[in-house]
Design an enzyme around this catalytic site. Sequence first.
Site, PDB file in Angstrom:
ATOM      1  N   HIS A  24       0.849  -1.303  -0.044  1.00 14.94           N
ATOM      2  CA  HIS A  24      -0.191   0.061  -0.115  1.00 14.94           C
ATOM      3  C   HIS A  24       1.007   1.198  -0.001  1.00 14.94           C
ATOM      4  CE1 HIS A  24      -3.476  -2.639   1.288  1.00 14.94           C
ATOM      5  NE2 HIS A  24      -4.219  -1.700   0.671  1.00 14.94           N
ATOM      6  N   LYS A  52      -0.833   4.877   4.371  1.00 12.77           N
ATOM      7  CA  LYS A  52      -1.668   4.017   5.068  1.00 12.77           C
ATOM      8  C   LYS A  52      -1.296   3.771   6.560  1.00 12.77           C
ATOM      9  CE  LYS A  52      -4.302  -0.332   4.787  1.00 12.77           C
ATOM     10  NZ  LYS A  52      -5.661   0.478   4.858  1.00 12.77           N
TER      11      LYS A  52
END
Length: 232
Positions: free
Chosen positions: A131, A135
């Site tokens: 990600h 995040k």
Amino acid sequence: MKIALLGYGKMGKVIERIALERGHEIVLKKGSNDAFDGLTDADVAIDFSIPDAAVGNISACLNGNIPVISGTTGWLEHYHDMAQLCEDKNGAFIYGSNFSLGVNIFFELNKQLAKMMGNLKQYKVSMEEIHHTQKLDAPSGTAISLAKDIINYTDYAGWAIGNPKEGDIFIDAKRVEGVPGTHTVNYDSDIDSIAITHTAHSREGFALGAVVAAEWIVGKTGIYSMKDVLGL
């Protein structure tokens, strides 16, 4: 449909654009330090905030009789409290670790593969998730959902991102600038490997799924998932 956006970061802005394109109205755009002014005007709320704000956002909606969709991860130790509040208030609530329509199909593929591999002990399961660097939680909620489904159909007992114990699924959680989300489930043996992967190309898939879920839940009561929304 009048929508309250709880969390107005990058995801919130993409949700706003898609909602407006589908003919909806945004009545509240709430950042972390903003009040809930306008929430009572909403037909539904969509929460893509941060872990520390999610419980407060969801509680405010359920206490105000506003159906709520939450895609925020990292707060699930309080999920049962929110589910109980939803039942107490006869409200409507959907939590999804991932609202992408493609990811929810991927969830079903993962379950079917786990069922088939459950008795083939020569294969060892591992996962990788990648990600963007913004995040906050690791592993992702999507990776945890995938791991839990594998555990349900195999002899694995848990998951770990550090040093996995015997019986744990190892999740390699990576953070790379500009990556919306990639998840891979690996089954490795001495003679071959099997892998399934979902790769998101942008945030639009997550945002569209959240808006579709919001459209679906209006007028309903109860606790649902994207499986209900998509009829999977």
